[in-house]
Design a protein around this motif. Structure first.
Motif, PDB file in Angstrom:
ATOM      1  N   ASN A 100      28.361  41.027  50.756  1.00 37.05           N
ATOM      2  CA  ASN A 100      27.873  41.286  52.109  1.00 37.05           C
ATOM      3  C   ASN A 100      26.617  42.154  52.047  1.00 37.05           C
ATOM      4  O   ASN A 100      26.692  43.376  51.919  1.00 37.05           O
ATOM      5  N   LEU A 101      25.460  41.500  52.156  1.00 30.74           N
ATOM      6  CA  LEU A 101      24.199  42.199  51.927  1.00 30.74           C
ATOM      7  C   LEU A 101      23.918  43.261  52.981  1.00 30.74           C
ATOM      8  O   LEU A 101      23.326  44.291  52.691  1.00 30.74           O
ATOM      9  N   GLU A 102      24.367  43.019  54.210  1.00 29.51           N
ATOM     10  CA  GLU A 102      24.126  44.020  55.257  1.00 29.51           C
ATOM     11  C   GLU A 102      24.942  45.279  54.971  1.00 29.51           C
ATOM     12  O   GLU A 102      24.484  46.397  55.192  1.00 29.51           O
ATOM     13  N   ARG A 103      26.167  45.072  54.490  1.00 27.36           N
ATOM     14  CA  ARG A 103      27.012  46.208  54.119  1.00 27.36           C
ATOM     15  C   ARG A 103      26.343  46.975  52.982  1.00 27.36           C
ATOM     16  O   ARG A 103      26.314  48.211  52.984  1.00 27.36           O
ATOM     17  N   LEU A 105      23.148  47.086  52.275  1.00 25.81           N
ATOM     18  CA  LEU A 105      21.957  47.763  52.797  1.00 25.81           C
ATOM     19  C   LEU A 105      22.365  49.075  53.469  1.00 25.81           C
ATOM     20  O   LEU A 105      21.706  50.106  53.284  1.00 25.81           O
ATOM     21  N   GLN A 108      22.650  52.193  51.381  1.00 24.64           N
ATOM     22  CA  GLN A 108      21.393  52.724  50.818  1.00 24.64           C
ATOM     23  C   GLN A 108      21.434  52.867  49.297  1.00 24.64           C
ATOM     24  O   GLN A 108      21.226  53.963  48.764  1.00 24.64           O
ATOM     25  N   TYR A 121      21.912  34.917  44.322  1.00 23.49           N
ATOM     26  CA  TYR A 121      21.704  36.085  45.177  1.00 23.49           C
ATOM     27  C   TYR A 121      20.642  37.064  44.678  1.00 23.49           C
ATOM     28  O   TYR A 121      20.391  38.077  45.320  1.00 23.49           O
ATOM     29  N   GLN A 123      17.419  36.900  44.539  1.00 25.90           N
ATOM     30  CA  GLN A 123      16.297  37.061  45.477  1.00 25.90           C
ATOM     31  C   GLN A 123      16.721  37.894  46.686  1.00 25.90           C
ATOM     32  O   GLN A 123      15.982  38.763  47.142  1.00 25.90           O
ATOM     33  N   HIS A 124      17.935  37.608  47.211  1.00 23.66           N
ATOM     34  CA  HIS A 124      18.422  38.363  48.368  1.00 23.66           C
ATOM     35  C   HIS A 124      18.598  39.829  48.004  1.00 23.66           C
ATOM     36  O   HIS A 124      18.234  40.725  48.765  1.00 23.66           O
ATOM     37  N   ALA A 127      15.562  41.999  47.867  1.00 30.20           N
ATOM     38  CA  ALA A 127      15.025  42.382  49.171  1.00 30.20           C
ATOM     39  C   ALA A 127      15.670  43.678  49.672  1.00 30.20           C
ATOM     40  O   ALA A 127      15.112  44.369  50.519  1.00 30.20           O
ATOM     41  N   VAL A 128      16.862  43.989  49.162  1.00 27.62           N
ATOM     42  CA  VAL A 128      17.597  45.163  49.638  1.00 27.62           C
ATOM     43  C   VAL A 128      17.298  46.390  48.782  1.00 27.62           C
ATOM     44  O   VAL A 128      17.060  47.477  49.295  1.00 27.62           O
TER      45      VAL A 128
END
Lengths: 311, 657
Positions: A100-103, A105, A108, A121, A123-124, A127-128
């Motif tokens: 879960n990339l938002e989690r 992010l 931090q 994943y 590349q994704h 980005a984080v």
């Protein structure tokens, strides 16, 4: 590219400096380099908020005394890998197959660690936060060597190189001691050993070439009783009848296995050479696709089994 | 009695072949007769029971399939098409996840329960009075897709626990003794005896249900009892060896091919041919056991042989008009004037909202309420996934409309025709068998697979008399074959399969910005092209004769439209993975809203497809937080629920669907 240029510049400056003032002690803030599946990366300081998306890498981190901020599928890890335990504070960031990339992010992180199966994943993840991807298991290299190298490389990255070296040395010393014990207990040569994991009462995964059990057995001076081809995960997936090919030595199976009654009561099973000679044993839960120190844990279990029969 | 002789010869031949393949190396005749020693035991308690199981399971499935087809008068009825197998599979999976000990001990009964209940639901929903039509098959396939979605979600959330279930799904006949055969033999014997004893009145049923009733036959009780017995045979078989799907469909069709017309001999032959075909196909994995690095499940082998056979048999069997005139449409007669703009706006709004709202530990959070420095990051994480979902939904809806018009069949959609399965298989095979890196090769190999399947289907089509129903059948067979192969690939131990599990369920979260934009633009271009081919599609809907008479080059039009379909379906699979249902459902829902003209249907279906898949994407983010459910799996749950609702409605309204 930029990082490479920076590193060259740093190295150049260091050389110049050392030419002036003699040898420099390493100081914090020293650029450290680590090479992942994509090439070299450099970090100005040791990352502090790490998130691991892969069980083997989670294991490596915890073995180095680093508490990851977040880990993938901690529940599955507890069931299958178990040791070393994940610290209480580590946050669940979803499954390994769909982190879960938002989690992530929101936590931090300053570093993400990805395994070889998470190419989709990379590349994704980049980005984080800065991301490293390690191809720990592969058909094309020696898995055990690659995983030990990764352990040391992570040690360097986190300023724990000495600890990493010490842990590996401890493990090697321990395995060497066990090897001597086994050699002493079996003066005519130790029996062959094969590790298996039952999928159900009719199908089995046999550990073989390029697996962690093989690395442990090499360190213990033991030979496998089942010839397998080289493979990515160091296993062969076979019907249980294939175990009939194991003519000598011990067969050790790893927990959990729920359908034991249905297999162990058959006539065919009783006729298997290792059952007839009473050399079939059960090992506790062991993860054979794990980190560097898992070699030691597997080796200890194998040695314990062989020695128990001698005492 | 020539057919019986042929069947027996086949049976004997297949047993001889199987034994030859499975004879333990280095076993001398003396040891064999003594029956002592390991090699001899490998023969007596592994190879022979395996032959016995192949015969028993084959006979059970063959008889079950024959009975189902005899009752339903439907050449496509079988345990796999009526949901029996998927029901058993799901029940076992649920039990394995939640009560592992219980599942280990009572797996057999769990499968029986699941198979029986799902088949009962399928038959009740489609209505026992309408089993001869395609309705039952629609419901069965919808059930397969729907429950398949549930199973995949479960597998994903319980990665390591369900490996055994994946092996089971592929179906494997490995034996370690006579216990399974001893359990199964009486089940099959009793079930078969009961069926054969009750089958005679089925001769009367062939005159049609009303005529049978007029002659004093209690149709409904007879049908219920016989179907229950068939399900029992199936569930008992698959409970011990796993899901072997093709035999029940091949056997009855092969019987017809042999020209046997009377009921009881036909059923007996169905059992014989089922036994022969499973034994024959199972000889392949047995022969390859030592050679292959990994176990080859029997079910995959059966599908490998069975699918082409089925297509050939079907080509001989299908009547040209088998399904033309089959309409699944009721609802509004005319599209309300505001519907097109309203739905288009709704699609755009849904997409925007999906990008704006995110899941967090405290529930849904609007982007404006997030910390300012996080906002751009969150948006950049979210939009590729949402735009990919929107693009995939739009592309699948457009492709679905084209296929349904082209084949004049409301069942035609990329997933039903096997296009999706073809794309999935080539991508999976590339990773699992050739060790190609998943991320880099999935796209070209998926596109290749989609095109390959469509080329295959259009080759079948070249004979202009090939009826659309035949193509659907070929598609179903192909999809089943490819599914079996995919299951085989997934059953390989080790985690290559896990890597693909997410993609296999249609994960828009995998989409990169490039991929999302590419897919979205592709969808827009395909929609624009489809709209410009409006006239073709309208003419083709009226049938070829009419279209040719109006001066349309039918062959050229078809080819062009098929290239569009391949491009659309292939891109979706490549960028976000296989997604079922949307291509079937969106065009259909559009028609229900009254969009009867091609142009209207294309626009409305595209809007609906977009809304559906975006909704699925959002649902997948929220439901199991922090875990994310794949969009495709959620979509098949939504789609399955819709289809079931529709069928139930039609059941109560007593309208033909």
């Amino acid at each position: 590219m930029r990082s490479l240029a920076r590193r060259l510049l740093c190295a150049g400056l260091l050389l110049a400096a050392s030419a002036w003032i003699g040898p420099v002690p390493l100081f914090a803030g020293e650029a450290r380099s680590i090479t992942d599946a994509r090439g070299p990366h450099s970090f100005a300081s040791a990352p502090e908020r790490v998130i691991s998306l892969n069980w083997a890498l989670t294991e490596q981190l915890i073995s180095l005394g680093i508490a990851p901020v977040g880990v993938a599928d901690p529940e599955g890890y507890s069931n299958w890998v178990a040791v070393p335990a994940i610290p209480e504070a580590s946050v669940d960031i979803g499954k390994r197959e769909a982190p879960n990339l938002e989690r992530i992010l929101g936590l931090q992180p300053d570093l993400l660690l990805l395994g070889g199966q998470q190419s989709a994943y990379v590349q994704h993840a980049e980005a984080v936060a800065p991301a490293l991807q390690f191809q720990l298991y592969s058909e094309d290299h020696d898995n055990a060597a690659a995983i030990r190298d990764n352990f040391l490389a992570l040690g360097t990255l986190f300023d724990r190189r000495a600890l990493a070296e010490q842990k590996l040395a401890e493990m090697d010393r321990n395995l060497a001691r066990l090897r001597d014990e086994i050699a002493a207990a079996y003066p005519d040569g130790a029996p062959k050993v094969t590790l298996v994991r039952f999928i159900d009462d009719k199908r089995v995964v046999i550990s073989g070439k390029n697996g962690m059990p093989e690395a442990a057995m090499n360190a213990l001076g033991l030979k496998s009783g089942y010839p397998t081809e080289n493979s990515r995960w160091g296993i062969a997936f076979k019907p249980v009848t294939a175990l009939a090919a194991i003519k000598e030595g011990y067969v050790l199976h790893m927990e959990p296995f729920e359908k034991g009654d249905q297999l162990f009561n058959t006539e065919l099973w009783h006729e298997m050479p290792f059952v007839k000679s009473d050399r079939f044993r059960t090992l506790p839960t062991l993860w054979t696709y794990g980190g560097a120190l898992s070699i030691g844990r597997i080796g200890e279990q194998i040695a314990e089994t062989l020695m128990a029969d001698k005492n | 009695m020539r057919p019986a002789a042929i069947a027996l010869a086949l049976l004997l031949g297949s047993v001889v072949l199987h034994v030859a393949a499975g004879y333990p190396t280095g076993l001398t005749l003396r040891e064999l007769i003594d029956g002592t020693g390991l090699q001899s035991l490998l023969f007596w308690s592994s190879e022979l029971p395996r032959v016995a199981m192949a015969l028993l399971v084959g006979a059970g499935l063959g008889l079950a399939g024959s009975t189902m087809q005899e009752i339903t008068r439907n050449p496509l009825a079988s345990p796999s098409t009526l949901g029996t197998i998927v029901g058993a599979w799901l029940a076992l999976m649920v039990a394995t996840v939640f009560w592992p000990e219980f599942a280990g001990r009572y797996g057999v009964w769990i499968c029986l329960f699941g198979g029986l209940s799902v088949t009962a639901v399928v038959l009740t929903v489609s209505g026992l009075s309408r089993m001869d039509g395609i309705v039952v098959i629609v419901v069965g396939m919808a059930t397969n897709l729907f429950l398949g979605g549930v199973v995949l979600v479960l597998a994903l959330l319980n990665g390591e626990t369900v490996q055994a279930v994946f092996v089971w799904v592929a179906g494997d006949l490995t034996q370690t003794g006579w216990a399974d055969a001893q359990w199964l033999a009486p089940q099959i014997a009793v079930g078969a005896a009961l069926i054969l004893a009750l089958a005679r009145p089925l001769t009367i049923l062939r005159l049609g249900q009303d005529a049978a009733r007029a002659r004093g036959l209690a149709v409904l009780p007879l049908v219920i009892v016989l179907l229950s017995l068939s399900v029992w045979l199936t569930a008992a078989s698959i409970a011990v060896v796993g899901a072997i799907g093709f035999i029940g469909l091949i056997a009855p069709n092969a019987v017809r091919l042999l020209g046997v017309r009377s009921v009881v001999p036909g059923l007996l032959l169905g059992a014989l041919l089922g036994a022969a075909s499973l034994t024959l196909t199972d000889a392949i994995p047995v022969a390859l056991t030592d050679w292959s690095r990994t176990l080859i499940p029997s079910g995959s082998a059966a599908a490998l042989i069975g699918a082409p056979v089925l297509v050939l048999v079907a080509m001989k069997q299908m009547r040209p008009d088998a399904s033309s005139g089959f309409q699944m449409v009721w609802g509004l007669e005319k599209l309300p004037p505001f519907a097109q703009p309203a739905l288009s706006i709704a699609a755009i709004a849904a997409t925007a909202l999906a990008i704006g709202f995110g899941a967090s530990p405290d529930g849904a959070v609007w982007i404006g309420d997030q910390a300012e420095r996080l906002r751009p990051m969150l948006i950049s994480l979210r939009w590729p996934s949402v735009i990919a979902a929107a693009g995939a939904g739009a592309a699948l809806a457009t492709v679905g409309v084209i296929l349904q018009r082209l084949l004049r069949n409301p069942l035609a959609s990329p997933d039903v025709l096997g296009v999706t399965a073809g794309a999935t298989f080539t991508a999976v095979a590339g990773v699992v068998f050739l060790g190609l890196p998943a991320a880099e090769t999935a796209i070209p190999s998926a596109a290749f697979g989609a095109f390959a399947v469509l080329i295959l289907l259009s080759l079948l089509w070249r004979r202009s008399e090939t009826p659309p129903a035949m193509l659907i059948l070929a598609g179903i067979a192909l999809a089943a074959l490819l599914d079996a192969l995919i299951q085989f690939a997934m059953a390989r131990a080790g985690s290559e399969a896990n890597e693909l599990l997410v993609w296999r369920t249609g994960a828009t979260s995998l989409a990169t910005p490039t991929g999302a934009v590419t897919l979205f633009v592709t969808a827009a271009v395909i929609l624009a092209l489809a709209l410009s081919f409006r006239r073709w599609l309208t003419l083709l809907t009226f049938g070829e004769g009419m279209a040719s008479a109006r001066g349309l080059g039918v062959i050229r039009a078809r080819r062009t439209l098929l290239v569009l379909v391949a491009a659309g379906a292939g891109s979706v699979v490549a960028w976000v993975g296989p997604i079922s249902f949307i291509g079937l459902l969106a065009p259909h829902a559009a028609t229900m809203l009254g969009a009867r003209q091609v142009g209207q249907q294309l626009v409305v279906a595209t809007a609906l497809g977009t809304i559906l898949l975006v909704a699925a994407e959002v649902t997948g983010r929220f439901v199991a937080y922090p875990n994310q459910l794949p969009t495709g799996a959620v979509a098949s749950l939504i789609g399955g629920a819709y289809l079931f609702g529709l069928l139930l409605l039609s059941l109560f309204r007593r309208k033909s669907i």
